[in-house]
Design a protein around this motif. Structure first.
Motif, PDB file in Angstrom:
ATOM      1  N   ILE A  74       0.822  -1.211   0.000  1.00 10.09           N
ATOM      2  CA  ILE A  74       0.000   0.000   0.000  1.00 10.09           C
ATOM      3  C   ILE A  74       0.863   1.271   0.000  1.00 10.09           C
ATOM      4  CG2 ILE A  74      -0.310   0.118   2.513  1.00 10.09           C
ATOM      5  CD1 ILE A  74      -2.940   0.944  -0.176  1.00 10.09           C
ATOM      6  N   GLY A  75       2.062   1.191   0.557  1.00 10.71           N
ATOM      7  CA  GLY A  75       2.961   2.343   0.598  1.00 10.71           C
ATOM      8  C   GLY A  75       3.359   2.861  -0.773  1.00 10.71           C
ATOM      9  N   PHE A  76       3.251   2.011  -1.792  1.00 13.45           N
ATOM     10  CA  PHE A  76       3.591   2.444  -3.153  1.00 13.45           C
ATOM     11  C   PHE A  76       2.517   3.357  -3.735  1.00 13.45           C
ATOM     12  CE2 PHE A  76       6.373  -1.116  -2.566  1.00 13.45           C
ATOM     13  CZ  PHE A  76       7.534  -0.728  -3.209  1.00 13.45           C
ATOM     14  N   ASN A  78       0.115   5.096  -1.524  1.00 17.09           N
ATOM     15  CA  ASN A  78      -0.230   6.180  -0.591  1.00 17.09           C
ATOM     16  C   ASN A  78       0.939   7.115  -0.304  1.00 17.09           C
ATOM     17  OD1 ASN A  78       1.358   4.924   1.371  1.00 17.09           O
ATOM     18  ND2 ASN A  78      -0.386   4.172   2.556  1.00 17.09           N
ATOM     19  N   GLY A  79       2.101   6.836  -0.884  1.00 18.99           N
ATOM     20  CA  GLY A  79       3.236   7.732  -0.754  1.00 18.99           C
ATOM     21  C   GLY A  79       4.150   7.447   0.423  1.00 18.99           C
ATOM     22  N   LYS A  80       3.856   6.454   1.235  1.00 21.04           N
ATOM     23  CA  LYS A  80       4.701   6.163   2.398  1.00 21.04           C
ATOM     24  C   LYS A  80       6.019   5.501   2.011  1.00 21.04           C
ATOM     25  CE  LYS A  80       1.177   6.151   5.894  1.00 21.04           C
ATOM     26  NZ  LYS A  80       0.512   5.422   6.958  1.00 21.04           N
ATOM     27  N   ILE A  81       6.047   4.841   0.868  1.00 20.50           N
ATOM     28  CA  ILE A  81       7.300   4.267   0.375  1.00 20.50           C
ATOM     29  C   ILE A  81       7.771   5.170  -0.755  1.00 20.50           C
ATOM     30  CG2 ILE A  81       8.419   2.301  -0.719  1.00 20.50           C
ATOM     31  CD1 ILE A  81       6.297   0.512   0.598  1.00 20.50           C
ATOM     32  N   GLU A  82       8.769   5.967  -0.458  1.00 22.92           N
ATOM     33  CA  GLU A  82       9.253   6.929  -1.443  1.00 22.92           C
ATOM     34  C   GLU A  82      10.289   6.305  -2.366  1.00 22.92           C
ATOM     35  OE1 GLU A  82      10.555  10.482   0.505  1.00 22.92           O
ATOM     36  OE2 GLU A  82       8.635  10.772   1.509  1.00 22.92           O
ATOM     37  N   LYS A  83      10.363   6.848  -3.548  1.00 25.21           N
ATOM     38  CA  LYS A  83      11.321   6.377  -4.542  1.00 25.21           C
ATOM     39  C   LYS A  83      12.734   6.751  -4.087  1.00 25.21           C
ATOM     40  CE  LYS A  83      12.396   6.895  -9.462  1.00 25.21           C
ATOM     41  NZ  LYS A  83      11.946   7.525 -10.712  1.00 25.21           N
ATOM     42  N   PRO A  84      13.612   5.753  -3.949  1.00 31.52           N
ATOM     43  CA  PRO A  84      14.993   6.069  -3.579  1.00 31.52           C
ATOM     44  C   PRO A  84      15.746   6.676  -4.761  1.00 31.52           C
ATOM     45  CG  PRO A  84      14.678   3.688  -3.730  1.00 31.52           C
ATOM     46  CD  PRO A  84      13.373   4.329  -4.047  1.00 31.52           C
ATOM     47  N   MET A 100       5.587  -3.925 -10.329  1.00 28.72           N
ATOM     48  CA  MET A 100       4.603  -4.958 -10.004  1.00 28.72           C
ATOM     49  C   MET A 100       3.264  -4.312  -9.637  1.00 28.72           C
ATOM     50  SD  MET A 100       4.176  -8.297  -9.721  1.00 28.72           S
ATOM     51  CE  MET A 100       5.782  -9.023  -9.435  1.00 28.72           C
ATOM     52  N   VAL A 101       3.298  -3.293  -8.794  1.00 28.53           N
ATOM     53  CA  VAL A 101       2.058  -2.613  -8.379  1.00 28.53           C
ATOM     54  C   VAL A 101       1.414  -1.917  -9.573  1.00 28.53           C
ATOM     55  CG1 VAL A 101       1.070  -0.829  -6.869  1.00 28.53           C
ATOM     56  CG2 VAL A 101       2.813  -2.400  -5.969  1.00 28.53           C
ATOM     57  N   LEU A 102       2.208  -1.263 -10.421  1.00 32.73           N
ATOM     58  CA  LEU A 102       1.663  -0.650 -11.640  1.00 32.73           C
ATOM     59  C   LEU A 102       0.947  -1.692 -12.491  1.00 32.73           C
ATOM     60  CD1 LEU A 102       4.521   1.759 -12.791  1.00 32.73           C
ATOM     61  CD2 LEU A 102       2.156   2.417 -12.324  1.00 32.73           C
ATOM     62  N   SER A 103       1.560  -2.854 -12.665  1.00 29.97           N
ATOM     63  CA  SER A 103       0.949  -3.918 -13.469  1.00 29.97           C
ATOM     64  C   SER A 103      -0.349  -4.398 -12.854  1.00 29.97           C
ATOM     65  CB  SER A 103       1.920  -5.093 -13.613  1.00 29.97           C
ATOM     66  OG  SER A 103       3.022  -4.699 -14.367  1.00 29.97           O
ATOM     67  N   THR A 122       5.053   5.939 -11.826  1.00 30.48           N
ATOM     68  CA  THR A 122       5.025   5.328 -10.495  1.00 30.48           C
ATOM     69  C   THR A 122       3.594   4.938 -10.142  1.00 30.48           C
ATOM     70  OG1 THR A 122       4.654   7.369  -9.243  1.00 30.48           O
ATOM     71  CG2 THR A 122       6.960   6.786  -9.736  1.00 30.48           C
ATOM     72  N   ALA A 123       3.489   3.967  -9.261  1.00 29.94           N
ATOM     73  CA  ALA A 123       2.171   3.549  -8.789  1.00 29.94           C
ATOM     74  C   ALA A 123       1.479   4.714  -8.078  1.00 29.94           C
ATOM     75  CB  ALA A 123       2.307   2.342  -7.855  1.00 29.94           C
ATOM     76  N   ARG A 124       2.235   5.515  -7.364  1.00 28.96           N
ATOM     77  CA  ARG A 124       1.683   6.685  -6.663  1.00 28.96           C
ATOM     78  C   ARG A 124       1.099   7.683  -7.663  1.00 28.96           C
ATOM     79  NH1 ARG A 124      -0.801   8.968  -2.527  1.00 28.96           N
ATOM     80  NH2 ARG A 124      -0.104  11.056  -2.082  1.00 28.96           N
TER      81      ARG A 124
END
Length: 179
Positions: A74-76, A78-84, A100-103, A122-124
């Motif tokens: 879910i972080g991908f 909702n923005g909680k997992i940011e792109k490094p 994977m989430v985008l797919s 990005t998924a976000r």
């Protein structure tokens, strides 16, 4: 071989331990958000109904939130997992999971919906675009289309021109109601 009562418990192959097996690499309280299990693939179907547009956006997005939360992804969205940064050692893992989430998102949309957002990086970004487009109604546009359809006349148009104009309005009206 199953263990039976009264069997020789000194043999480790016949006993069952009630102690949890510890794994020094497993952290149950803080799971790795970049972990993809062997059963996760690009074709996984996370929810039963594809996104059709405004018509089912609310229920679809709620089902997706539940599914992505269960998969710890879910972080991908909702923005909680940011792109490094690209030079980060986590970048490739993040990119894999984001893809994977985008797919999953794209595979759970009607073609008419996905075709407009398939190029989000990005998924976000995709999640926010879906939210922007479908979370609010488009009442004024639908009303205007209804008015145009009810007032269309052939007048000086050929039958082909009239039919094409009517069909275009009708398709736009249908898509707006689908969305």
């Amino acid at each position: 071989m199953a263990s039976v009562e009264g069997s020789d418990h000194s043999n480790p192959t016949h006993t069952q331990s009630t102690r949890p097996i510890s794994n020094s690499n497993a952290q149950t309280n803080s799971p790795n958000p970049f972990l993809l299990s062997a059963s996760e693939n690009l074709g996984n179907i996370l929810v039963t109904q594809p996104l059709l547009g405004m018509k089912n956006y609310q229920s679809w997005s709620r089902a997706m939130v539940l599914a992505l939360t269960a998969k710890k992804k879910i972080g991908f969205v909702n923005g909680k997992i940011e792109k490094p940064t690209v030079d980060s050692p986590l970048y490739e893992d993040w990119e894999s999971c984001n893809t994977m989430v985008l797919s999953w998102l794209i595979n759970l949309m009607h073609f008419d919906v996905s075709s407009g957002i398939i190029y989000c990086k990005t998924a976000r970004e995709m999640w926010l675009e879906l939210q922007r487009v479908f979370s609010q109604g488009n009442g004024p546009k639908i009303y205007n289309l209804q008015q145009e359809i009810s007032q269309i006349t052939q007048s000086q148009l050929s039958m082909t021109e009239y039919y094409s104009k009517f069909k275009k309005l009708w398709i736009n009206y249908f898509i707006m109601n689908l969305c």
